[in-house]
Design a protein around this motif. Structure first.
Motif: not given
Length: 310
Positions: A57-80
Motif C-alpha cells: 500500500i505504501k508503494a501505491q501511495v508513493v506512485a499515486d503522489a508522483f502521478a497525481r501531483i507531479a504528473r509523472l508515471v513511474l516506469p516500475s513499481p516502487v520497492p519499499v
C-alpha cells in the motif's frame, strides 16, 4: 483496506474526497489483523494491516503522489524496504497534557499511551515514564510538547521541551538529571536562538560504515534526521551508490550531512550542501570539518537558491 466491503459513516466531503469512518467490516481482507495498538494513535494508521500488505500500500501511495501531483508515471513499481516494526523510531515528537506524555489520537488532543505503539525502544519508554513522573512531581504544566532524539544504538538520548510559560530553572535542572538522558534543552524566548541547554549535550552522534569507510555525524535534538534506525545504513549506502566517483553534487535540504558527507568521503564527490535550518546547518559544518570532506555548506533556504545558483 483496499478490496474490503465495509459499512462506513460519512463525516464530510471536501474537494471531491469523501471522509468516512468504518463502522463495521462486512467482508474483511485476508490482510486484516488485530492491531496491537489503537490505529488512530499517532504512527499507527496501518496497525490493522499485515506488514507485507502495508509495504504494498505504501508503494501505491508513493506512485499515486508522483502521478497525481507531479504528473509523472513511474516506469516500475516502487520497492519499499522492509524493517523491523518495533523500536524503529529515533526521533518522535510527543505531547504533554494533564500530566501525561504521548502521541495524539488522530483528529483529537487525546493522549495515547506511547508504549502500546512499540515504535520506540523499551528503554526509551522507561525514560519517558521517568520524565512524566518528574513533570508531575515538579508541577510543570507549562511543558506542552517534547522532542526526543537518540542515536542508532540508543547510547545517547536528548530531549527538548517546548514550554508555554516561564518555568523555574531549578525545576528544569532537576529534570535534566533523569536517568537515561544525555542532554536536555528547553525553549526560552530570551536565550540565544530561543533555546536553552539545561543539561548535558544537545547533540547525539552516529557512526556508520559505508563502502568500507567509517562516516560519523553529530546532530542536534531539533535537527531533522531520518527516523528509522533499522534502515539508516541501507538508505545511505543506496543513495551514495548512485553518485559517480569524483562528480559534482548539489544536496538540497542537506540536513546534518547524512548524504553529503559520505558522498564526499566515499565517492570523492565535490558537494555543495544547502540547508536553511540553523541547527542542522551548524551540524553540517561540524560534520564536514570532522570528516575533512569536500563539502561546501551553504546556509540558505531553498527559496533563496535562484539568487545563488545563476
Amino acid at each position: 483496506i483496499p478490496g474490503e466491503r465495509v459499512t462506513a459513516r460519512v463525516g464530510h466531503v471536501a474537494k471531491g474526497v469523501v471522509y468516512a469512518q468504518t463502522v463495521t467490516v462486512e467482508d474483511p481482507s485476508v490482510d486484516r489483523r488485530e492491531p496491537a495498538a489503537d490505529p488512530l494513535c499517532g504512527g499507527c494508521l496501518y496497525a490493522h494491516i499485515a506488514y507485507e500488505r502495508q509495504r504494498e500500500i505504501k508503494a501505491q501511495v508513493v506512485a499515486d503522489a508522483f502521478a497525481r501531483i507531479a504528473r509523472l508515471v513511474l516506469p516500475s513499481p516502487v520497492p519499499v524496504a522492509a524493517s523491523p516494526i518495533d523500536g524503529y523510531r529515533m526521533r518522535p515528537r510527543l505531547h504533554c497534557r494533564a500530566g501525561r506524555i504521548g502521541f495524539f489520537r488522530e483528529g483529537t488532543h487525546d493522549i495515547c499511551n506511547p508504549r502500546d505503539t512499540k515504535q520506540l525502544l523499551p528503554a526509551t519508554y522507561d525514560v519517558l515514564e521517568r520524565l512524566t513522573a518528574g513533570l508531575q512531581s515538579l508541577g510543570l504544566d507549562a511543558v506542552r510538547e517534547l522532542e526526543l532524539s537518540e542515536n542508532i544504538g540508543a547510547s545517547e538520548r536528548v530531549v527538548h521541551l517546548e514550554v508555554a510559560a516561564a518555568v523555574d530553572g531549578r525545576a528544569l535542572a532537576a529534570l535534566g538529571a533523569t536517568d537515561g538522558l544525555t542532554g536536555l534543552t528547553a525553549s526560552h524566548p530570551q536565550a540565544a536562538g530561543g533555546l536553552r541547554v539545561i543539561a548535558g549535550d544537545p547533540h547525539v552522534g552516529d557512526v556508520l560504515t559505508i563502502g568500507g569507510r567509517e562516516v560519523s555525524w553529530r546532530r542536534h535534538v531539533l535537527a531533522f534526521f531520518q527516523g528509522n534506525r533499522h534502515l539508516l545504513g541501507e538508505l545511505v549506502a543506496h543513495v551514495v551508490g548512485q553518485i559517480p566517483t569524483g562528480s559534482r553534487v548539489i544536496d538540497l535540504y542537506a540536513g546534518a550531512g547524512l548524504f553529503s558527507v559520505p558522498a564526499a568521503v566515499v565517492r570523492g564527490a565535490q558537494v555543495t550542501a544547502v540547508e536553511g535550518d540553523r541547527h542542522a546547518a551548524a551540524d553540517l559544518d561540524a560534520n564536514a570539518r570532522q570528516a575533512a570532506a569536500a563539502v561546501e555548506a551553504v546556509h540558505i533556504t531553498y527559496e533563496e537558491l535562484p539568487g545563488v545558483f545563476t
